[in-house]
Design an enzyme around this catalytic site. Structure first.
Site, short mmCIF file in Angstrom:
data_model
loop_
_atom_site.label_atom_id
_atom_site.label_comp_id
_atom_site.label_asym_id
_atom_site.label_seq_id
_atom_site.Cartn_x
_atom_site.Cartn_y
_atom_site.Cartn_z
N LYS A 182 22.88 -0.69 -71.61
CA LYS A 182 22.09 -1.75 -72.23
C LYS A 182 22.85 -2.16 -73.50
O LYS A 182 22.66 -1.59 -74.57
CB LYS A 182 20.69 -1.23 -72.57
CG LYS A 182 19.57 -2.24 -72.44
CD LYS A 182 19.76 -3.47 -73.31
CE LYS A 182 19.36 -3.22 -74.74
NZ LYS A 182 19.79 -4.32 -75.65
N GLU A 257 24.13 8.26 -82.47
CA GLU A 257 25.08 7.94 -83.54
C GLU A 257 24.45 6.81 -84.34
O GLU A 257 24.33 5.69 -83.84
CB GLU A 257 26.42 7.54 -82.91
CG GLU A 257 27.59 7.79 -83.83
CD GLU A 257 27.79 6.64 -84.78
OE1 GLU A 257 27.36 6.77 -85.96
OE2 GLU A 257 28.37 5.62 -84.39
N CYS A 291 29.70 1.45 -88.97
CA CYS A 291 28.91 2.56 -89.49
C CYS A 291 29.73 3.45 -90.40
O CYS A 291 29.17 4.19 -91.22
CB CYS A 291 28.30 3.36 -88.34
SG CYS A 291 29.53 3.89 -87.14
N GLU A 395 21.11 1.54 -96.09
CA GLU A 395 22.26 1.00 -95.37
C GLU A 395 22.16 -0.53 -95.34
O GLU A 395 21.24 -1.09 -94.75
CB GLU A 395 22.30 1.54 -93.94
CG GLU A 395 23.56 1.11 -93.22
CD GLU A 395 23.62 1.55 -91.76
OE1 GLU A 395 24.70 1.92 -91.31
OE2 GLU A 395 22.58 1.51 -91.08
O1 TXE Z 1 20.18 -2.27 -84.22
P1 TXE Z 1 19.31 -1.53 -83.13
P2 TXE Z 1 19.82 -3.59 -85.03
C1 TXE Z 1 22.17 -0.41 -88.36
C2 TXE Z 1 22.42 -1.48 -89.40
C3 TXE Z 1 21.57 -2.60 -88.94
C4 TXE Z 1 20.37 -1.85 -88.42
C5 TXE Z 1 19.55 -2.59 -87.43
O2 TXE Z 1 21.96 -1.03 -90.65
O3 TXE Z 1 21.23 -3.47 -89.98
O4 TXE Z 1 20.92 -0.71 -87.80
O5 TXE Z 1 20.40 -3.17 -86.46
C6 TXE Z 1 18.72 -1.38 -78.57
N1 TXE Z 1 14.74 1.46 -77.02
N2 TXE Z 1 23.17 -0.38 -87.31
O6 TXE Z 1 18.38 -3.81 -85.19
O7 TXE Z 1 17.96 -2.08 -83.00
C7 TXE Z 1 19.17 -2.76 -78.97
O8 TXE Z 1 18.76 -3.72 -78.02
C8 TXE Z 1 15.97 1.36 -76.51
C9 TXE Z 1 24.10 0.70 -87.37
O9 TXE Z 1 20.60 -4.66 -84.44
O10 TXE Z 1 19.45 -0.09 -83.42
C10 TXE Z 1 20.67 -2.57 -79.06
O11 TXE Z 1 21.25 -2.55 -77.75
N3 TXE Z 1 16.92 0.56 -77.02
C11 TXE Z 1 24.88 0.83 -86.15
C12 TXE Z 1 20.78 -1.17 -79.66
O12 TXE Z 1 19.54 -0.53 -79.39
C13 TXE Z 1 16.61 -0.16 -78.11
C14 TXE Z 1 25.22 -0.36 -85.38
C15 TXE Z 1 21.05 -1.13 -81.16
O13 TXE Z 1 20.10 -1.93 -81.82
C16 TXE Z 1 15.33 -0.10 -78.69
C17 TXE Z 1 24.18 -1.36 -85.39
C18 TXE Z 1 14.38 0.76 -78.09
N4 TXE Z 1 13.15 0.92 -78.59
C19 TXE Z 1 23.22 -1.35 -86.36
N5 TXE Z 1 15.31 -0.93 -79.75
C20 TXE Z 1 25.93 1.89 -86.09
N6 TXE Z 1 25.52 3.16 -86.09
O14 TXE Z 1 27.11 1.60 -86.01
C21 TXE Z 1 16.53 -1.50 -79.84
N7 TXE Z 1 17.32 -1.05 -78.84
#
Ligand code: TXE
Length: 493
Positions: A182, A257, A291, A395
């Site tokens: 996904k 992660e 990250c 963050e």
């Molecule tokens: O990430 P999400 P978002 C951090 C960064 C950013 C914040 C939010 O601070 O501002 O996270 O980012 C899927 N069940 N990072 O909201 O929601 C979603 O569709 C299953 C750090 O964009 O965590 C996507 O494919 N899946 C980071 C993935 O999770 C779910 C990189 C990541 O989205 C879900 C990105 C659920 N309930 C953001 N909800 C890093 N560690 O590098 C969402 N998703």
């Protein structure tokens, strides 16, 4: 225009409900195409396809699996330029970065795990058994059998789309699993391209399935599907917490992660001329949307006044512009919402008493016409903040960094560890013993000394505290995607 499709059982298909989401180009705010707005029924089809493919794929000799992975790597290399362009358009990152980082790394991930699976070995333990007088000597030989789990879920974010997705797919399938991916709904294009390359490489249908859509409608049902044995997730900490809670009742294996707020610690004995470009790179690579980015910069007080203006000058010299321009070093942020989040932190920093060393980010930017509506945010350097304030603790995940002086080695460690996150740290010093002392005491999964983002795919990758659980990379990834079974056989000698 790219209309993305799900990839299920080797076929490109629309979502069962026919619903779509718009995909927006960050650099122009224009419509790039549509993606399936998948739901539970698409997830069920994908998991069924993966489950059907599992018996044959897990029984495929590892050498044959490795050959297909290596072919995928070659195809990514072949398409490097087109994939770099797609990644740049879809994410807003500079094409120059996608060319040297994202796409080559995706190829390297497949090539590395092709080799790693071939060279993997398992342990054996010989047990001496107590012998009765006159009875033959007996031993037991234990060996560890590592078996694939079955269907695994791979959920990836938008900042490094093909880089991080391939980092999960390659070890999952190299070790005999089948998977449902996904990708982030914000950046689906290179996952869609990758599906075509997997098929071209001869990967059997159903081994890798890709379901596009939102986290809520597509990600959440994937996490709780009862045939999904493990979840490998990279993304935000609060999403990671939701996934962990949803997966816990079924005792699924989890690799999370999550976020980071990484310290860059610069001692007075570090050579400033080489530290400054690396500290800038650590802070602003991919517009700070990595990250691992070093967004809290701690500088020994005796060099702070020399460091701050030189660092700020280097930041001001970064070229922000059209991501498709080869000369651009800073592109657009991924979405309007994310830019608003980053901008809100600059306001928070001001309210917290921070002083901006860079120009007001609200000032008009010098951008080509096609980028006027894009989600750009200039780099921001802030000083004068307390270490406990929100700007230093939360963050931001954008081009905003803080500078803070420290007085001693222990003070630097205290400031660095004052964080809910613990992903990575980088330390700059010419004193090797001090570097080792810091490495031991810093609360982080990874410590770089006199470097940043030097990656060897064999080493463990992951964080402590709110930065996640589990380790990716090398044998850690192969272990995650397999169950260890001890086989104990008794022998009389
Ligand atoms: O990430 P999400 P978002 C951090 C960064 C950013 C914040 C939010 O601070 O501002 O996270 O980012 C899927 N069940 N990072 O909201 O929601 C979603 O569709 C299953 C750090 O964009 O965590 C996507 O494919 N899946 C980071 C993935 O999770 C779910 C990189 C990541 O989205 C879900 C990105 C659920 N309930 C953001 N909800 C890093 N560690 O590098 C969402 N998703």
């Amino acid at each position: 225009m790219v209309d993305v499709r799900n990839f299920i059982g080797g076929q490109f298909v629309a979502s069962a409900g026919g619903r779509t989401l718009d995909n927006i180009e960050p650099a122009t705010a224009s419509h790039l195409g549509t993606i399936p707005d998948s739901d539970e029924s698409d997830v069920r089809s994908a998991v069924d396809a993966a489950a059907r493919a599992f018996p044959a794929w897990s029984a495929t000799p590892v050498a044959d699996r490795a050959r297909i992975l290596a072919r995928v790597a070659d195809l990514i290399d072949r398409d490097l330029e087109a994939l770099a362009r797609d990644e740049s358009i879809d994410t807003g990152k500079p094409i120059s970065l996608a060319r040297v980082m994202d796409i080559p790394r995706a190829a390297a991930n497949f090539r590395f795990f092709a080799g790693a699976a071939l060279h993997w070995r398992s342990e054996s333990h010989r047990t001496e058994l107590p012998a009765a007088p006159g009875a033959p000597r007996a031993i037991a030989l234990n060996h560890t059998l590592r078996q694939p789990l079955g269907v695994v879920a791979l959920i990836s974010p938008w900042n490094l789309p093909i880089y991080l997705l391939s980092w999960k797919i390659a070890p999952a399938i190299a070790s005999g699993n089948t998977c449902v991916c996904k990708p982030s709904e914000l950046t689906p294009v290179t996952a869609h391209r990758l599906a075509g390359l997997l098929a071209e490489a001869g990967l059997p249908p159903g081994v890798v399935n890709i379901v596009h859509g939102t986290g809520r409608r597509a990600g959440a049902p994937l996490v709780v599907h009862d045939r999904v044995k493990a979840i490998s997730f990279t993304g935000g900490t609060s999403t990671g917490r939701d996934i962990a809670a949803a997966a816990a009742p079924a005792f699924k294996k989890l690799s999370l992660e999550l976020g980071g707020k990484n310290p860059t610690i610069i001692f007075a004995d570090a050579p400033l001329h080489s530290v400054i470009p690396q500290a800038v790179r650590a802070a602003f690579t991919n517009q700070g949307q990595v990250c691992l980015c070093g967004s809290r910069i701690y500088v020994e007080r005796s060099i702070y006044d020399a460091f701050a203006p030189r660092f700020t000058a280097a930041v001001r010299a970064l070229r922000l512009g059209d991501p498709l321009d080869d000369a651009t070093q800073l592109g657009a942020l991924v979405s309007a919402a994310h830019r608003a989040k980053v901008a809100s932190y600059v306001e928070i920093a001001r309210a917290e008493g921070g002083r901006l060393l860079t120009p007001d980010p609200a000032a008009p930017l010098d951008l080509p016409d096609r980028c006027r509506r894009g989600f750009f945010h200039p780099p921001v350097v802030i000083e004068g903040l307390d270490n406990a304030c929100r700007t230093q603790q939360e963050e931001i995940f954008g081009p905003v960094v803080t500078l803070t002086p420290f007085d001693s080695e222990s003070h630097a460690i205290e400031l660095a560890n004052q964080s809910r996150y613990g992903l990575a740290a980088s330390v700059w010093t010419s004193d090797a013993a001090r570097a080792q002392r810091l490495a031991e005491r810093l609360e982080a999964g990874m410590v770089w000394i006199n470097c940043w983002l030097v990656r060897d795919l064999r080493v463990p990758f992951g964080g402590v505290k709110d930065s996640g659980v589990g380790r990716e990379g090398g044998e850690d990834a192969l272990r995650f995607f397999t169950d260890s079974k001890n086989v104990c056989q008794r022998f009389e000698l």
